[in-house]
Structure formats: structure tokens, C-alpha cells
Write a protein that holds these residues in place. Structure first.
Motif, PDB file in Angstrom:
ATOM      1  N   ALA A  25       0.835  -1.208   0.000  1.00 39.05           N
ATOM      2  CA  ALA A  25       0.000   0.000   0.000  1.00 39.05           C
ATOM      3  C   ALA A  25       0.869   1.257   0.000  1.00 39.05           C
ATOM      4  CB  ALA A  25      -0.920  -0.006   1.215  1.00 39.05           C
ATOM      5  N   LEU A  26       1.939   1.239   0.788  1.00 37.68           N
ATOM      6  CA  LEU A  26       2.844   2.386   0.844  1.00 37.68           C
ATOM      7  C   LEU A  26       3.515   2.610  -0.505  1.00 37.68           C
ATOM      8  CD1 LEU A  26       4.440   4.583   2.305  1.00 37.68           C
ATOM      9  CD2 LEU A  26       6.002   2.804   3.144  1.00 37.68           C
ATOM     10  N   ASP A  27       3.962   1.533  -1.121  1.00 33.06           N
ATOM     11  CA  ASP A  27       4.645   1.633  -2.405  1.00 33.06           C
ATOM     12  C   ASP A  27       3.705   2.164  -3.489  1.00 33.06           C
ATOM     13  OD1 ASP A  27       7.152   0.890  -4.001  1.00 33.06           O
ATOM     14  OD2 ASP A  27       5.589  -0.165  -5.103  1.00 33.06           O
ATOM     15  N   GLN A  28       2.465   1.674  -3.505  1.00 29.91           N
ATOM     16  CA  GLN A  28       1.492   2.135  -4.501  1.00 29.91           C
ATOM     17  C   GLN A  28       1.157   3.611  -4.315  1.00 29.91           C
ATOM     18  OE1 GLN A  28      -1.854  -0.502  -4.049  1.00 29.91           O
ATOM     19  NE2 GLN A  28      -0.926  -2.135  -5.310  1.00 29.91           N
ATOM     20  N   SER A  29       0.964   4.012  -3.083  1.00 25.66           N
ATOM     21  CA  SER A  29       0.634   5.414  -2.807  1.00 25.66           C
ATOM     22  C   SER A  29       1.774   6.340  -3.193  1.00 25.66           C
ATOM     23  CB  SER A  29       0.298   5.590  -1.320  1.00 25.66           C
ATOM     24  OG  SER A  29      -0.822   4.829  -0.955  1.00 25.66           O
ATOM     25  N   LEU A  30       2.982   5.923  -2.884  1.00 21.89           N
ATOM     26  CA  LEU A  30       4.131   6.747  -3.227  1.00 21.89           C
ATOM     27  C   LEU A  30       4.324   6.833  -4.740  1.00 21.89           C
ATOM     28  CD1 LEU A  30       6.548   8.412  -2.378  1.00 21.89           C
ATOM     29  CD2 LEU A  30       7.827   6.301  -2.001  1.00 21.89           C
ATOM     30  N   GLN A  31       4.112   5.721  -5.437  1.00 24.16           N
ATOM     31  CA  GLN A  31       4.261   5.730  -6.890  1.00 24.16           C
ATOM     32  C   GLN A  31       3.228   6.637  -7.546  1.00 24.16           C
ATOM     33  OE1 GLN A  31       6.810   4.157  -8.676  1.00 24.16           O
ATOM     34  NE2 GLN A  31       5.968   5.608 -10.171  1.00 24.16           N
ATOM     35  N   THR A  32       2.009   6.595  -7.044  1.00 27.71           N
ATOM     36  CA  THR A  32       0.962   7.475  -7.574  1.00 27.71           C
ATOM     37  C   THR A  32       1.325   8.936  -7.370  1.00 27.71           C
ATOM     38  OG1 THR A  32      -0.705   5.799  -7.055  1.00 27.71           O
ATOM     39  CG2 THR A  32      -1.493   8.030  -7.494  1.00 27.71           C
TER      40      THR A  32
END
Length: 545
Positions: A25-32
Motif C-alpha cells: 500500500a505504501l509503495d502504490q501510494s508513493l508511486q501514484t
């Protein structure tokens, strides 16, 4: 991504943020967030990003560094709405950023807590540069500068507490989830270069590291311990630069800086921070061009040379360094050796032989010489105790190490390649000049005295050089033999002036800063370094008494 993400793409519906799900979830949010930042720097939708990272922050007692890093960035960008904000408004926002980061990282380990301060340093540097342009003409500007100096002192106090928590555990098992370049991007939005943009962002975000360390981070990479040391180094340099913007100047300022530097290095006891100072000094120029004049930069370099070379810090003893990685210990030893050599050459170039001799005497009296020799002997498996450099000067050691490398043994790591190349060039040029000088002297001698002995002129020159070196060594040993006394206690007591066993160094007591008894540095050489400092003669004290 071809278009700016809409609201449904920005917000995520997180469920079961436990274990690996949290990292995903952290990785997806940061990538977005990064995708959005590449397309637009308009922060109209920041509140939507902030909501996501607030959820990630709240659902974990000890959140990852990335979560706090990005959340604080979004909060700060929302606080600073325009570049036209007044300096006072910007400073207030920076102080609030520091308070937010400290509160969010209260449950984090010391390494993460230190690294998380780097955005505060980045913005403090920016506001300090802006304030420099005003030249402190008004009372309002002078007041703001005074507040900034006090704030930097508070940050250093916080970092010192964090360093105390690192005692015995400098290496963290936890690493970064995303590359450092990605994390820097959320603070440096306006860099859009496609070629080498990561390095450009790092250089912008770490303005007080210098090109060499930024290159090291970008190409070689670094662990959390190293990164924490670099952050401390930046705060340290910022404090020193701001000290030049005050009423104290000249020799009085230099004496105050020497006292503060030694006390601070002793109190922090962080070898990674010390390594960052060494590597900065190996750069052609200190990374303070935007804050200091050329004259002040020279003064700062001199003071750093004196306090780093002439003092033997106990946390750098081989016994204390044994618990750290072998590569880190080796890097510090080589960097100390090269910095000492650079300092000797610097002082000789500026015609100050006293300081050059002081650095050489401090080097030959330190534990560094035996440390380097032991390491080399172990690397090439030599049992001969007489095996070593042909001389005790830093240059003799470096020549020895370069000769060993020529035999196929790697001494200098890849990240020191630029320093090594410069060293080889300097020594080659010096050898050429020395050879030409000897040939010239030999030709003159042949014209004046016809003696059928080709080796005599060169032999005489070598004898003269040996006599000069012996006389210099004897003079320095006699004049600079004062050693520091162990100081008991960690607190200063008002009115308690110690006349016995008091270290007399540069007109001030070096240890007015509180330091644990076991961590007191030893002054290897305490001469006045032609700087106008007052160093008292112990024997003279006895005669007076």
C-alpha cells in the motif's frame, strides 16, 4: 502515465494494512504521488494524497521512514502555498515541520530520526541563502537570523540525543523501501531533467554535502548509518556558516569555532559523521559557497583542519572502531591520511610552515600510523615488523600505499578514485620538480667544483634534507608535547575554575561542552598555529607558581 491522475486514482481504499500489505500500500501510494508530481506541480489535490499517508501513519506504531517522510512533505507543501511567502512565514513553517517530524518519529530508532531531519536542513539552507542577500540591514532581519541560529542549536541538541541512542548499534537492519532519489523527489518537485535527474535532485536536496558525497550516494549508494552521518554533517556545517554572520569576527571567532567544533565532535561520537567531514575536506572547495565569502571559506577550512587533525578523538581508537564494518574503518583511516596530507600541502602553499609541521607531528604521534601499517600487513600477509613506509610523514605513507597498489593490491576503494587520481598527479608533478631541481643543483656544483664523484651532490642534498627533517622533528617535539588531561564529570559548575590538569588550547577550555569522561579527545599538538591563539607553556606555569 499520460494524464494527471483523477481523484479515484489518487485515493486508495486500504484494508488490512498488516505486514506485506502495508508495504504494498505504501509503495502504490508513493508511486501514484510521484507520477502526479512528474506531470504537474499544482497542489490542488494534495489533501487527497495527505489523507492516504495519514492513514498509513496512524495504523502503525512504528511507521517506516518513507511514511513519515512523505506525510511531512505533503503537510509542509500545504503550509507553504507560494514562493512569495515572507521569510518569517517560511521560518515558522520550517519550525512546525521540525516539530511534526519529531512527534511522528518518537517511536522510531535513532537512525531514522536523524535522517528524517534532512528536509528541515534543506529548507533552513534555502532561507539562510535568501537572508544572506539582505545583508542583515534591518533589526527585523537581524532578529530572524538570531532565531535561525537558535533553532539550528536546538536541532543539534536533538541530534546529539539521537546519537546517544546509537551507542553500540550504528548499523540498522532495516533499509529503505524505495530509492533515496524517489524520496527526495517529494521535496524537490521542480527538477524535470530527464538526463541524470536523480543526481540533480540529490544535489539540490543535499546542498551542504558537496559533489563528491552526492556522487557517492547516487552511484555507490549508502546505508542508513552513512546517510545519518551525512545529515549530521550538513547541520554541523550550517551552524558553522551561520557563526560568521555575527558580531564576533577574526581571531576571536576562530577560537570560539575551535572550541565548539572539538566539543561537538566529542559529544556526538559518530564515526559516520566524522567521515562526512573528512570527505568534504577532500573536495576542492567546501560546499558552503552559497553561504560564505571566499575569505570566510578559507578560514573555515583552516579551523576544520586544526580541529580534525590535531585532536585525537577517543571514539576513533581502534578498539572502539573494531565493532564497525571493516570497509568503514578502512575508509576513515584513508580519508584521515589524505586530509592530513592535503592540510600539510595547503599550509605550505600559503607559506605557513608552523601549521604544516604541526599537522605532520600530530600525524606521526597518532594511532592512525600504526593502524594503517597493521591493516596493510594483514592484507598482504607480511610478518616482518620492519615492513612499512620509508618515512613518517603523510606523503611517505601515501607513496607507500600507491606502490602497494602498483603491485596489484587494491588499497583505495572505487569511491576514492577521484582523490587517488589527484594524489597520483600531485606526487608525479612534485617528483618531476624535485628531479629537475636536483639536476640543476648538480649542474651548478659541477661548474663550481670539478669532483670526479657523480653521486656526491645528490648524497649531500639527501643529508641536508635528513638534517632539516631531524631538526624540525626535534623542535616540534620539544615545543608541542602538551597532552590533554582527562576531565571528570559531564556538567560545568559555575565559578569552578580548574587551575590544575586543565587543558589549555587556543585560549579556551576545549571541554566546556559537556562530554562523558570516557570520550575526551587528546590534543596531539597544541601550538598556536600562527593564528593568534594563546597556548600557555606548562613549564612556564610551574616557574610562575
Amino acid at each position: 502515465m499520460d494524464s494527471i491522475p483523477d481523484e479515484t486514482q489518487i485515493t486508495h481504499k486500504f484494508t488490512h494494512l498488516i505486514g506485506q500489505n502495508y508495504e504494498i500500500a505504501l509503495d502504490q501510494s508513493l508511486q501514484t504521488l510521484l507520477d502526479y508530481a512528474l506531470l504537474d506541480t499544482n497542489f490542488e489535490k494534495i489533501s487527497l494524497f495527505t489523507a492516504d499517508f495519514n492513514k498509513l501513519l496512524q495504523c502503525k506504531a512504528n511507521p517506516p521512514l518513507e511514511t513519515i517522510w512523505v506525510y511531512s512533505a505533503l503537510a509542509f507543501h500545504g503550509r507553504i502555498s507560494s514562493k512569495d511567502e515572507s521569510l518569517n512565514h517560511q521560518f515558522t513553517a520550517i519550525k512546525e515541520l521540525f516539530q511534526l517530524i519529531v512527534s511522528c518519529s518518537v517511536s522510531c530508532d535513532s537512525l531514522k530520526s536523524i535522517i528524517l531531519i534532512s528536509p528541515v536542513v534543506y529548507h533552513l539552507h534555502r532561507i539562510s541563502v535568501d537572508l544572506k542577500g539582505y545583508e542583515l540591514r534591518s533589526k527585523k532581519e537581524k532578529k530572524l537570523m538570531k532565531e535561525i541560529k537558535g533553532f539550528v542549536d536546538s536541532i543539534l541538541g536533538y541530534l546529539k540525543v539521537c546519537c546517544e541512542g546509537l551507542e553500540g548499534d550504528f548499523d540498522s537492519l532495516e533499509g529503505l523501501i524505495r530509492p533515496l532519489e524517489d524520496l527526495v523527489s517529494v521535496w524537490v518537485w521542480d527538477v524535470k531533467e530527464k538526463s541524470g535527474e536523480g543526481k540533480v535532485r540529490l544535489r539540490r536536496f543535499f546542498p551542504l554535502l558537496g559533489d563528491g558525497l552526492v556522487e557517492r550516494i547516487s552511484v555507490v549508494g549508502c546505508g542508513l548509518s552513512e546517510l545519518a552521518g551525512y545529515v549530521i554533517g550538513e547541520v554541523f556545517l550550517l551552524k558553522l556558516c551561520l557563526a560568521f554572520r555575527g558580531e564576533v569576527s577574526g581571531k576571536e571567532l576562530q577560537n570560539e569555532l575551535r572550541t565548539w567544533i572539538v566539543g561537538s565532535i566529542t559529544g556526538l561520537r559518530n564515526s559516520y559523521f566524522f567521515d562526512s567531514l573528512l570527505r568534504m575536506l577532500l573536495e576542492p572547495s567546501l560546499p558552503v559557497t552559497s553561504l560564505l565569502t571566499s575569505e570566510d571559506r578559507i578560514t573555515l577550512r583552516i579551523v576544520l583542519y586544526e580541529t580534525i587533525i590535531l585532536v585525537e578523538y577517543s571514539f576513533l581508537n581502534p578498539e572502539r572502531l573494531a565493532r564497525l564494518s571493516a570497509s568503514h574503518v578502512k575508509g576513515i583511516a584513508l580519508a584521515r591520511l589524505m586530509v592530513t596530507h592535503e592540510a600539510v600541502e595547503f599550509f605550505r602553499k600559503h607559506g605557513d610552515q608552523t601549521k604544516a609541521l604541526s599537522c605532520m607531528n600530530a600525524f606521526s604521534s597518532s594511532s592512525l600510523t600504526s593502524q594503517v601499517i597493521r591493516w596493510v600487513r594483514s592484507e598482504i600477509d607480511v610478518k616482518d615488523n620492519n615492513y612499512g613506509p620509508n618515512g613518517s610523514s603523510p606523503k611517505a605513507f601515501l607513496r607507500w600505499l600507491l606502490n602497494i597498489e602498483n603491485q596489484g593490491i587494491q588499497v583505495f576503494d572505487n569511491d576514492m578514485s577521484s582523490y587517488r587520481a589527484k594524489l597520483v598527479l600531485d606526487i608525479s608533478e612534485e617528483d618531476s620538480k624535485l628531479s629537475a631541481s636536483k639536476e640543476n643543483k648538480k649542474s651548478v656544483a659541477d661548474l663550481l667544483f670539478y669532483i670526479d664523484n657523480k653521486g656526491e651532490p645528490e648524497d649531500e642534498i639527501e643529508k641536508d634534507e635528513q638534517m632539516t627533517e631531524a631538526a624540525s622533528a626535534a623542535f616540534v617535539a620539544a615545543a608541542h608535547s602538551l597532552q590533554s588531561a582527562e576531565r571528570g564529570g559531564t556538567k560545568r559548575k559555575a565559578g569552578n575554575i580548574r587551575k590544575k590538569n586543565r587543558l589549555k588550547f587556543l585560549k579556551y577550555n576545549l571541554y566546556e561542552e559537556s562530554a562523558p569522561p570516557a570520550e575526551k579527545p587528546t590534543v596531539v599538538d597544541n601550538n598556536d598555529l600562527s593564528s593568534g591563539s594563546d597556548v600557555e607553556n606548562p613549564s612556564a606555569d610551574e616557574e610562575d607558581n
